[in-house]
Design a protein around this motif. Structure first.
Motif, PDB file in Angstrom:
ATOM      1  N   ALA A  60       0.830  -1.207   0.000  1.00 16.61           N
ATOM      2  CA  ALA A  60       0.000   0.000   0.000  1.00 16.61           C
ATOM      3  C   ALA A  60       0.864   1.255   0.000  1.00 16.61           C
ATOM      4  CB  ALA A  60      -0.931  -0.013   1.212  1.00 16.61           C
ATOM      5  N   TRP A  61       1.976   1.211   0.734  1.00 14.80           N
ATOM      6  CA  TRP A  61       2.884   2.360   0.752  1.00 14.80           C
ATOM      7  C   TRP A  61       3.518   2.571  -0.622  1.00 14.80           C
ATOM      8  CZ3 TRP A  61       8.203   1.717  -0.095  1.00 14.80           C
ATOM      9  CH2 TRP A  61       8.960   2.886   0.008  1.00 14.80           C
ATOM     10  N   ALA A  62       3.980   1.502  -1.256  1.00 15.33           N
ATOM     11  CA  ALA A  62       4.615   1.630  -2.571  1.00 15.33           C
ATOM     12  C   ALA A  62       3.616   2.119  -3.617  1.00 15.33           C
ATOM     13  CB  ALA A  62       5.217   0.289  -2.988  1.00 15.33           C
ATOM     14  N   ALA A  63       2.376   1.618  -3.551  1.00 16.04           N
ATOM     15  CA  ALA A  63       1.358   2.065  -4.503  1.00 16.04           C
ATOM     16  C   ALA A  63       1.011   3.535  -4.293  1.00 16.04           C
ATOM     17  CB  ALA A  63       0.110   1.199  -4.365  1.00 16.04           C
ATOM     18  N   ALA A  64       0.942   3.961  -3.035  1.00  9.33           N
ATOM     19  CA  ALA A  64       0.649   5.371  -2.762  1.00  9.33           C
ATOM     20  C   ALA A  64       1.777   6.276  -3.247  1.00  9.33           C
ATOM     21  CB  ALA A  64       0.415   5.566  -1.265  1.00  9.33           C
ATOM     22  N   GLU A  65       3.022   5.815  -3.098  1.00  7.72           N
ATOM     23  CA  GLU A  65       4.151   6.602  -3.598  1.00  7.72           C
ATOM     24  C   GLU A  65       4.099   6.745  -5.111  1.00  7.72           C
ATOM     25  OE1 GLU A  65       6.937   8.099  -2.146  1.00  7.72           O
ATOM     26  OE2 GLU A  65       5.831   7.930  -0.262  1.00  7.72           O
ATOM     27  N   LEU A  66       3.681   5.676  -5.787  1.00  7.70           N
ATOM     28  CA  LEU A  66       3.615   5.721  -7.246  1.00  7.70           C
ATOM     29  C   LEU A  66       2.441   6.556  -7.733  1.00  7.70           C
ATOM     30  CD1 LEU A  66       5.340   4.513  -9.482  1.00  7.70           C
ATOM     31  CD2 LEU A  66       3.742   2.616  -9.626  1.00  7.70           C
ATOM     32  N   LEU A  67       1.392   6.638  -6.926  1.00 10.25           N
ATOM     33  CA  LEU A  67       0.210   7.403  -7.310  1.00 10.25           C
ATOM     34  C   LEU A  67       0.338   8.884  -6.974  1.00 10.25           C
ATOM     35  CD1 LEU A  67      -2.555   6.855  -8.603  1.00 10.25           C
ATOM     36  CD2 LEU A  67      -3.499   6.575  -6.308  1.00 10.25           C
ATOM     37  N   THR A  68       1.309   9.230  -6.146  1.00  7.99           N
ATOM     38  CA  THR A  68       1.503  10.622  -5.753  1.00  7.99           C
ATOM     39  C   THR A  68       1.940  11.454  -6.953  1.00  7.99           C
ATOM     40  OG1 THR A  68       2.158   9.898  -3.548  1.00  7.99           O
ATOM     41  CG2 THR A  68       2.758  12.136  -4.180  1.00  7.99           C
ATOM     42  N   PRO A  69       1.429  12.659  -7.093  1.00 11.08           N
ATOM     43  CA  PRO A  69       1.862  13.518  -8.215  1.00 11.08           C
ATOM     44  C   PRO A  69       3.370  13.678  -8.232  1.00 11.08           C
ATOM     45  CG  PRO A  69      -0.049  14.472  -7.124  1.00 11.08           C
ATOM     46  CD  PRO A  69       0.366  13.288  -6.297  1.00 11.08           C
ATOM     47  N   SER A  70       3.947  13.554  -9.419  1.00 12.78           N
ATOM     48  CA  SER A  70       5.402  13.525  -9.547  1.00 12.78           C
ATOM     49  C   SER A  70       6.043  14.892  -9.495  1.00 12.78           C
ATOM     50  CB  SER A  70       5.797  12.846 -10.865  1.00 12.78           C
ATOM     51  OG  SER A  70       5.222  13.538 -11.960  1.00 12.78           O
ATOM     52  N   GLY A  71       5.333  15.925  -9.827  1.00 12.25           N
ATOM     53  CA  GLY A  71       5.948  17.247  -9.891  1.00 12.25           C
ATOM     54  C   GLY A  71       5.051  18.326  -9.349  1.00 12.25           C
ATOM     55  N   LYS A  72       5.628  19.510  -9.178  1.00 13.79           N
ATOM     56  CA  LYS A  72       4.894  20.665  -8.682  1.00 13.79           C
ATOM     57  C   LYS A  72       4.349  21.456  -9.859  1.00 13.79           C
ATOM     58  CE  LYS A  72       7.028  24.356  -7.423  1.00 13.79           C
ATOM     59  NZ  LYS A  72       7.889  25.345  -6.749  1.00 13.79           N
ATOM     60  N   ILE A  73       3.106  21.901  -9.743  1.00 14.79           N
ATOM     61  CA  ILE A  73       2.495  22.703 -10.794  1.00 14.79           C
ATOM     62  C   ILE A  73       3.107  24.102 -10.762  1.00 14.79           C
ATOM     63  CG2 ILE A  73       0.322  23.610 -11.691  1.00 14.79           C
ATOM     64  CD1 ILE A  73      -1.091  21.367 -10.229  1.00 14.79           C
ATOM     65  N   PRO A  74       3.673  24.559 -11.856  1.00 13.29           N
ATOM     66  CA  PRO A  74       4.283  25.897 -11.837  1.00 13.29           C
ATOM     67  C   PRO A  74       3.239  26.982 -11.648  1.00 13.29           C
ATOM     68  CG  PRO A  74       4.221  25.022 -14.072  1.00 13.29           C
ATOM     69  CD  PRO A  74       3.795  23.909 -13.157  1.00 13.29           C
ATOM     70  N   ARG A  75       3.569  27.969 -10.827  1.00 13.33           N
ATOM     71  CA  ARG A  75       2.671  29.081 -10.572  1.00 13.33           C
ATOM     72  C   ARG A  75       3.046  30.272 -11.445  1.00 13.33           C
ATOM     73  NH1 ARG A  75       2.840  30.082  -4.250  1.00 13.33           N
ATOM     74  NH2 ARG A  75       4.883  30.816  -4.947  1.00 13.33           N
ATOM     75  N   GLN A  76       2.060  31.097 -11.739  1.00  9.78           N
ATOM     76  CA  GLN A  76       2.310  32.249 -12.593  1.00  9.78           C
ATOM     77  C   GLN A  76       3.144  33.312 -11.892  1.00  9.78           C
ATOM     78  OE1 GLN A  76      -1.470  33.639 -13.956  1.00  9.78           O
ATOM     79  NE2 GLN A  76      -1.878  31.818 -15.203  1.00  9.78           N
ATOM     80  N   ASP A  77       3.033  33.375 -10.559  1.00 10.77           N
ATOM     81  CA  ASP A  77       3.764  34.403  -9.830  1.00 10.77           C
ATOM     82  C   ASP A  77       5.122  33.923  -9.352  1.00 10.77           C
ATOM     83  OD1 ASP A  77       2.733  32.570  -8.117  1.00 10.77           O
ATOM     84  OD2 ASP A  77       2.155  34.004  -6.553  1.00 10.77           O
ATOM     85  N   ASP A  78       5.549  32.763  -9.820  1.00 12.79           N
ATOM     86  CA  ASP A  78       6.850  32.226  -9.421  1.00 12.79           C
ATOM     87  C   ASP A  78       7.884  32.673 -10.452  1.00 12.79           C
ATOM     88  OD1 ASP A  78       8.890  30.906  -8.260  1.00 12.79           O
ATOM     89  OD2 ASP A  78       8.121  28.878  -8.605  1.00 12.79           O
ATOM     90  N   HIS A  79       8.579  33.777 -10.144  1.00 15.71           N
ATOM     91  CA  HIS A  79       9.538  34.342 -11.089  1.00 15.71           C
ATOM     92  C   HIS A  79      10.971  33.974 -10.739  1.00 15.71           C
ATOM     93  CE1 HIS A  79       6.265  36.681 -12.778  1.00 15.71           C
ATOM     94  NE2 HIS A  79       5.982  37.152 -11.571  1.00 15.71           N
ATOM     95  N   ASP A  80      11.180  33.219  -9.684  1.00 17.73           N
ATOM     96  CA  ASP A  80      12.539  32.865  -9.283  1.00 17.73           C
ATOM     97  C   ASP A  80      13.037  31.730 -10.171  1.00 17.73           C
ATOM     98  OD1 ASP A  80      14.912  32.439  -8.079  1.00 17.73           O
ATOM     99  OD2 ASP A  80      14.126  32.010  -6.078  1.00 17.73           O
TER     100      ASP A  80
END
Length: 499
Positions: free
Chosen positions: A322-342
């Protein structure tokens, strides 16, 4: 777009990208009614669709287990097996996703397990893959295919390779291998003998995760209804040995949650069996492929009925899959924000950014104080910061009290791991046990017997340790004839020098 052959590949790629947003996106797509279309696409021979379909089906099955019934009806397992062991090169992520689909198909579903059993030989070579996550999922596929099976046939080669995988450098992969061994022990007639051969995972492994899976594997064997009743003389001796190992783990394991698990198991064992388990422990560890019992074959596995299957409480059931499946189902990346200019991605409002800024402020304070004391070199400043942290531990009554409470034996070794950033405090006692605490708090992150043959006492050096930062080795010795070197990132002993 899926019905249009020219736009089908692009639509599937967009669907894969949408699935990466997480379970909520997958659930929305299933509610729209996309399932019949992706199911029919499994019949397509187009090789360019195979990669995206594997990713899509991996996400769907991990979220909705009921889809395994429809996939088995169309023999969908063959699609993913062909992709996994075909002649075309497959990336690491594709291997993991294909194995995750096969494991999910076999998760509590006997028809899928029966379909996969003839193809177990194709999974065995994947246990030697270079990627630890691929090896982990290969072990999970084996474990799930052997779980709660009736009339199961297992070859000696399968058991041998799973045993070899139990010595993997990755702790999570070793735990998955022990999980597979546990399901194998619970589903065959000579499971007591096989469980006795894996006692090394319970007493010698530094990883609490591996030891926990070993305890749960023993629970499935010891509490099996057929083993509680009278056994043959040889099997009864092996069962007594298992009970003896569990008793020793309950008394000596430094990780308290593991002791609680063993206590729950022994509470369900008859008192007569516990009283007769005081046998002399035999030399036993994880066997290699040369000393395995090779009598495991199709003739040695009689049919089992459901009355002989052990039903364990939730506390004694493995949560590794269950832990391994949850890790694989977790979103892989962060959604870029429009106000993130760094351009560096540093966000001072995030938890990571706050931690980085706090470290910068602390180091600035240390540098300012060290400058006033006349310490100009960077090495002197680092040593001064380390001295401040050590003084905080030794001078704080609350911290020292917590260390003594969680480390009741005589503390003979104390030091730091990763002295400059994210330091971990390690404490060694005269009983050979080493415990690692996060940031000088009582949050214990690891506990293991670094020198198992060390006898506690009020005299002598006790446990002597040293940490090698460059190699990542943790050396432990003292009142013992053996010097051991532990690779902490692998959580296992890699060096043993006898004096």
């Amino acid at each position: 777009m899926l019905l249009n052959q020219a736009l089908r590949l692009r639509a599937l790629r967009l669907l894969t990208a949408f699935f990466e947003l997480g379970p909520y996106a997958i659930n929305l797509t299933l509610n729209v009614g996309i399932f019949p279309y992706v199911e029919k696409l499994l019949q397509s021979p187009a090789p360019e669709l195979r990669h995206v379909l594997v990713s899509i089906w991996c996400k769907i099955l991990l979220l909705d287990k009921s889809c395994q019934v429809d996939l088995v009806k169309v023999h969908g397992h063959a699609y993913f097996l062909h992709h996994l062991v075909g002649t075309s090169p497959v990336s690491t992520s594709q291997k993991i996703q294909s194995l995750a689909v096969l494991a999910r198909l076999c998760d509590g579903y006997v028809p899928a397990q029966d379909l996969l059993h003839p193809h177990i030989g194709a999974i065995i070579p994947i246990l030697t893959d270079v990627d630890p996550n691929v090896r982990l999922w290969a072990c999970l596929v084996l474990g799930k295919s052997w779980e709660h099976c009736i009339n199961m046939e297992v070859s000696a080669a399968s058991a041998a390779l799973v045993h070899v995988a139990a010595s993997d450098p990755s702790p999570s992969t070793r735990a998955a291998a022990v999980f597979a061994l546990g399901t194998l022990c619970k589903s065959q007639s000579n499971g007591v003998l096989l469980a006795a051969q894996m006692s090394g995972s319970l007493v010698e492994d530094a990883s609490p995760l591996v030891r926990r899976e070993g305890i749960l594997a023993y629970a499935g064997v010891v509490l099996r209804p057929g083993n509680i009743s009278p056994l043959e003389e040889e099997e009864e001796g092996d069962l007594k040995f298992l009970l003896h190992v569990l008793t020793q783990v309950q008394q000596k394991d430094p990780f308290i949650p593991i002791r609680r698990l063993v206590k729950m198991i022994l509470a369900r064992v008859p008192t007569v069996a516990l009283a007769s388990s005081s046998v002399v422990p035999r030399e036993n560890s994880l066997p290699t492929s040369t000393n395995l019992d090779t009598t495991v074959g199709k003739n040695s596995l009689p049919a089992r009925d459901k009355a002989d299957t052990v039903v364990l409480p939730p506390q004694l059931q493995s949560k590794l899959y269950a832990w391994a499946a949850a890790e694989l189902l977790t979103p892989s990346g962060k959604i870029p924000r429009q106000d993130d200019h760094d351009p560096t991605g540093f966000d001072p409002l995030s938890s990571e950014g706050q931690l980085t800024m706090q470290r910068s402020r602390n180091y600035a304070c240390i540098r300012a104080t060290a400058t006033q004391l006349g310490l100009g070199k960077d090495d002197d400043i680092r040593h001064y910061g380390l001295h401040l942290r050590q003084s905080a531990v030794f001078n704080s009554k609350s911290e020292m009290t917590s260390l003594m409470v969680f480390h009741p034996s005589r503390v003979t070794s104390l030091g730091w791991i990763n002295q400059e950033t994210e330091s971990i405090l390690y404490c060694g006692s005269d009983d050979g046990v080493v415990k690692l605490y996060e940031n000088t708090s009582s949050n214990m992150v690891l506990a293991f017997a670094a020198v198992p043959d060390l006898a506690p006492g009020t005299r002598g050096s006790g446990l002597i340790t040293t940490w090698q930062q460059q190699s990542g080795l943790f050396f432990a010795g003292g009142n013992s004839t053996t010097l051991r070197g532990w690779q902490l990132d692998q959580e296992r002993c890699t060096i043993a020098v006898r004096g």
